[in-house]
Design a protein around this motif. Structure first.
Motif, mmCIF file in Angstrom:
data_model
loop_
_atom_site.group_PDB
_atom_site.id
_atom_site.type_symbol
_atom_site.label_atom_id
_atom_site.label_comp_id
_atom_site.label_asym_id
_atom_site.label_seq_id
_atom_site.Cartn_x
_atom_site.Cartn_y
_atom_site.Cartn_z
ATOM 1 N N PHE A 164 37.996 27.149 49.451
ATOM 2 C CA PHE A 164 39.120 26.545 48.701
ATOM 3 C C PHE A 164 39.983 27.181 48.215
ATOM 4 O O PHE A 164 41.029 26.941 47.745
ATOM 5 N N GLU A 165 40.078 28.610 47.931
ATOM 6 C CA GLU A 165 40.679 29.618 47.350
ATOM 7 C C GLU A 165 41.254 30.911 48.017
ATOM 8 O O GLU A 165 41.843 31.731 47.481
ATOM 9 N N GLU A 182 37.577 23.537 38.983
ATOM 10 C CA GLU A 182 38.410 24.149 38.654
ATOM 11 C C GLU A 182 38.496 24.470 37.149
ATOM 12 O O GLU A 182 38.637 25.527 36.528
ATOM 13 N N ARG A 220 33.611 26.314 35.629
ATOM 14 C CA ARG A 220 33.330 27.795 35.940
ATOM 15 C C ARG A 220 33.102 28.345 34.519
ATOM 16 O O ARG A 220 33.423 28.032 33.575
ATOM 17 N N HIS A 224 37.389 18.379 42.580
ATOM 18 C CA HIS A 224 37.791 19.827 42.461
ATOM 19 C C HIS A 224 38.523 20.196 41.219
ATOM 20 O O HIS A 224 38.344 21.223 40.772
ATOM 21 N N TYR A 233 32.238 28.666 48.090
ATOM 22 C CA TYR A 233 33.290 27.600 47.567
ATOM 23 C C TYR A 233 34.609 28.489 47.485
ATOM 24 O O TYR A 233 35.799 27.673 47.743
ATOM 25 N N GLN A 234 34.620 29.525 46.827
ATOM 26 C CA GLN A 234 36.011 30.106 46.744
ATOM 27 C C GLN A 234 36.580 30.687 48.240
ATOM 28 O O GLN A 234 37.709 30.440 48.180
ATOM 29 N N GLY A 241 36.672 37.528 43.528
ATOM 30 C CA GLY A 241 37.352 36.560 43.886
ATOM 31 C C GLY A 241 37.491 36.933 45.521
ATOM 32 O O GLY A 241 37.386 38.045 46.082
#
Length: 206
Positions: free
Chosen positions: A111-112, A169, A173, A165, A107-108, A28
């Motif tokens: 957006f994360e 999510e 995944r 999105h 992507y992470q 992450g």
């Protein structure tokens, strides 16, 4: 375990980005340190600071690279769907899922990681370019409605972005089919269909 993407010669900055991408995929965007990125790239921790002020600076670089790839993919999908406004609109939605699947590290970071897109002008421009493609697709589709019934293209694109999105999510995944008995692409396509029928852009599904 992240794949070791060691630095051998040439572009150290890109080698560090590539190493961090592997760590993000495994842990992450908040689960790794600069020292781990340096080790994965095959350099000393001090070498990282030649190009990045800290871990957040590295994440911003990854997010910017991701949005540029994302915008290119969205533009390609939009052009591929023409001349049909509906085909272009649906194609950009599928491109969102394709990007998330093929570029999970980017992507992470995008957006994360909790980054402020507006705090970096280059990142903001790349993000705006990606969003602008979906807005153009929505605008072309909305032209089929009478002027007094057209929602703002920005609102329509935001709805589809949020739907895409959410599918990523919740269902795209991990192992395929582990959370839903339907492929993510089918979930998004049917969701877009329901949305467009509600606007009167598709005939009723009888």
């Amino acid at each position: 375990m992240p794949k070791k993407r060691g630095y051998h010669h040439g572009n150290l900055r890109q080698a560090l980005i590539d190493a961090a991408l592997g760590l993000i995929e495994a842990k992450g965007p908040q689960g790794f340190t600069l020292s781990e990125a340096a080790k994965a790239a095959g350099v000393t921790p001090a070498a990282v600071y030649r190009h990045f002020q800290g871990r957040e600076d590295l994440l911003y670089a990854i997010a910017k690279e991701g949005f540029e790839i994302f915008a290119d993919l969205m533009e390609y999908a939009f052009e591929k769907g023409q001349p049909s406004p509906l085909a272009s609109f649906e194609s950009t939605g599928r491109a969102y899922l394709a990007f998330a699947r093929k570029n999970p590290g980017h992507y992470q970071a995008m957006f994360e990681a909790g980054l402020s897109l507006r705090s970096d002008p280059e990142l903001a421009n790349a993000a705006d370019r990606a969003a602008g493609v979906l807005e153009r697709a929505a605008e072309g589709l909305m032209e089929q409605l009478p002027p007094d019934r057209r929602p703002p293209p920005q609102m329509v694109s935001a709805h589809i972005w949020a739907m895409s999105h959410g599918v990523v999510e919740l269902y795209a995944r991990g192992a395929p089919g582990s959370r839903a008995p339907f492929p993510p692409e089918d979930l998004l396509e049917t969701g877009i269909g329901i949305y467009l029928r509600g606007l009167g852009l598709l005939p009723p599904d009888v």
